[in-house]
Write a protein that holds these residues in place. Structure first.
Motif, PDB file in Angstrom:
ATOM      1  N   ASP A  79       0.820  -1.199   0.000  1.00  0.00           N
ATOM      2  CA  ASP A  79       0.000   0.000   0.000  1.00  0.00           C
ATOM      3  C   ASP A  79       0.861   1.258   0.000  1.00  0.00           C
ATOM      4  O   ASP A  79       2.097   1.193  -0.001  1.00  0.00           O
ATOM      5  N   GLU A  80       0.202   2.414   0.004  1.00  0.00           N
ATOM      6  CA  GLU A  80       0.920   3.672  -0.089  1.00  0.00           C
ATOM      7  C   GLU A  80       1.831   3.915   1.106  1.00  0.00           C
ATOM      8  O   GLU A  80       2.824   4.636   1.007  1.00  0.00           O
ATOM      9  N   ALA A  81       1.495   3.316   2.242  1.00  0.00           N
ATOM     10  CA  ALA A  81       2.311   3.476   3.444  1.00  0.00           C
ATOM     11  C   ALA A  81       3.517   2.540   3.451  1.00  0.00           C
ATOM     12  O   ALA A  81       4.349   2.608   4.354  1.00  0.00           O
ATOM     13  N   GLY A  82       3.581   1.675   2.448  1.00  0.00           N
ATOM     14  CA  GLY A  82       4.699   0.740   2.377  1.00  0.00           C
ATOM     15  C   GLY A  82       4.430  -0.599   3.035  1.00  0.00           C
ATOM     16  O   GLY A  82       5.322  -1.453   3.069  1.00  0.00           O
ATOM     17  N   ASP A  83       3.235  -0.798   3.579  1.00  0.00           N
ATOM     18  CA  ASP A  83       2.895  -2.072   4.212  1.00  0.00           C
ATOM     19  C   ASP A  83       2.684  -3.144   3.140  1.00  0.00           C
ATOM     20  O   ASP A  83       2.004  -2.909   2.132  1.00  0.00           O
ATOM     21  N   VAL A  84       3.249  -4.310   3.394  1.00  0.00           N
ATOM     22  CA  VAL A  84       3.231  -5.407   2.427  1.00  0.00           C
ATOM     23  C   VAL A  84       2.314  -6.526   2.898  1.00  0.00           C
ATOM     24  O   VAL A  84       2.268  -6.847   4.093  1.00  0.00           O
ATOM     25  N   GLN A  85       1.566  -7.120   1.962  1.00  0.00           N
ATOM     26  CA  GLN A  85       0.814  -8.340   2.229  1.00  0.00           C
ATOM     27  C   GLN A  85       1.233  -9.382   1.202  1.00  0.00           C
ATOM     28  O   GLN A  85       1.032  -9.213   0.001  1.00  0.00           O
ATOM     29  N   VAL A  86       1.839 -10.472   1.686  1.00  0.00           N
ATOM     30  CA  VAL A  86       2.245 -11.564   0.803  1.00  0.00           C
ATOM     31  C   VAL A  86       1.008 -12.341   0.368  1.00  0.00           C
ATOM     32  O   VAL A  86       0.187 -12.744   1.205  1.00  0.00           O
ATOM     33  N   LEU A  87       0.871 -12.558  -0.930  1.00  0.00           N
ATOM     34  CA  LEU A  87      -0.295 -13.247  -1.482  1.00  0.00           C
ATOM     35  C   LEU A  87      -0.040 -14.716  -1.761  1.00  0.00           C
ATOM     36  O   LEU A  87      -0.960 -15.532  -1.690  1.00  0.00           O
ATOM     37  N   GLY A  88       1.203 -15.058  -2.097  1.00  0.00           N
ATOM     38  CA  GLY A  88       1.465 -16.451  -2.420  1.00  0.00           C
ATOM     39  C   GLY A  88       2.925 -16.707  -2.727  1.00  0.00           C
ATOM     40  O   GLY A  88       3.714 -15.778  -2.945  1.00  0.00           O
ATOM     41  N   PHE A  89       3.271 -17.993  -2.741  1.00  0.00           N
ATOM     42  CA  PHE A  89       4.612 -18.453  -3.086  1.00  0.00           C
ATOM     43  C   PHE A  89       4.482 -19.415  -4.257  1.00  0.00           C
ATOM     44  O   PHE A  89       3.573 -20.249  -4.277  1.00  0.00           O
ATOM     45  N   HIS A  90       5.395 -19.313  -5.215  1.00  0.00           N
ATOM     46  CA  HIS A  90       5.232 -20.027  -6.478  1.00  0.00           C
ATOM     47  C   HIS A  90       6.465 -20.872  -6.773  1.00  0.00           C
ATOM     48  O   HIS A  90       7.587 -20.374  -6.783  1.00  0.00           O
ATOM     49  N   LEU A  91       6.219 -22.162  -7.020  1.00  0.00           N
ATOM     50  CA  LEU A  91       7.258 -23.170  -7.137  1.00  0.00           C
ATOM     51  C   LEU A  91       7.489 -23.556  -8.597  1.00  0.00           C
ATOM     52  O   LEU A  91       6.673 -23.228  -9.473  1.00  0.00           O
TER      53      LEU A  91
END
Length: 253
Positions: A79-91
């Motif tokens: 987001d604009e504040a720099g907060d990250v949300q991880v959505l997934g990991f891909h193999l």
């Protein structure tokens, strides 16, 4: 499900190599050599990505789908504040880039967790081939459906009240994906950091580290930094269903 003896996969294409991980897009029985050639023209090698390199960013125009050939990637939003949300990991063997289908632009960012290589499937050309080889459409829908299932599992994990259950579900899901991609589902290599796992699960990193230690004490796992061996798959599966009773027994002991 098409019987295994009647399935071709992209490893058989002339531009593929013995280590190619494109098996996730498999072709139904009866597809001819001409159709294989058509599909072959869509596959284009992509550059190697060093750890931390970006494959695509939020807002980038949609041009292609990507298959992880080796290594691994994570997708996330910021987001604009720099907060990250991880959505997934891909193999290796998994396809990414579906987030751009709706708006014709990416709404997430994909970043290499380790040195990785990918193959590019330019979407305009892929659509043309799908129109020429209708059987491929169903196969692509199967892959997209798996992505939706993974998103549902993520939502379920985020909604669990018990942190240990969340981690157990994550590890069990990862083991299942390893097996589906013909890799060892017992000896897992976790290329993502503990922070990324915690972020993905909606936990704090201290909790994740503590839970790995607890699962080791319970005899479920053997952990050596990023290498995790599942010693008791049955216990791990039990924790996914309901960890409350198991936790009470462990604490009582």
């Amino acid at each position: 499900m098409v019987p295994e003896t009647n399935v071709f996969d992209l490893n058989q294409l002339r531009r593929s190599c013995s280590s190619c991980a494109l098996g996730e897009l498999c072709l139904p029985a009866g597809i001819g050599h001409d159709d294989l050639d058509r599909l072959d023209t869509t596959v284009r090698d992509k550059r190697m990505l060093d750890r931390g390199s970006v494959l695509y960013r939020d807002g980038d125009p949609f041009a292609a789908l990507y298959v992880v050939r080796s290594g691994s990637l994570k997708t996330f939003v910021q987001d604009e504040a720099g907060d990250v949300q991880v959505l997934g990991f891909h193999l290796p063997g998994e396809i990414i880039g579906f987030d751009a289908l709706a708006l014709n632009r990416h709404v997430s960012q994909a970043e290499a967790l380790e040195r990785s290589s990918i193959c590019e499937l330019p979407y305009a050309r892929l659509q043309q081939v799908i129109s020429e080889v209708p059987a491929l459409h169903r196969q692509l829908m199967r892959v997209i459906s798996r992505e939706v299932i993974e998103e549902h599992r993520h939502l379920v994990m985020m909604g669990r009240q018990q942190a240990q259950e969340q981690l157990a579900i994550f590890l069990k899901s990862l083991a299942d994906r390893y097996q589906r991609l013909q890799r060892d589902g017992i000896a897992l290599s976790l290329p993502m950091s503990r922070y990324d796992i915690a972020n993905y699960l909606g936990l704090v990193v201290e909790t994740v580290s503590r839970l790995f230690s607890r699962l080791e004490e319970m005899g479920v796992l053997e952990v050596n930094r990023k290498a995790v061996r599942i010693l008791r798959p049955d216990l791990l599966a039990g924790l996914c269903r309901n960890n409350t009773a198991a936790t009470k027994r462990h604490d009582a002991g």
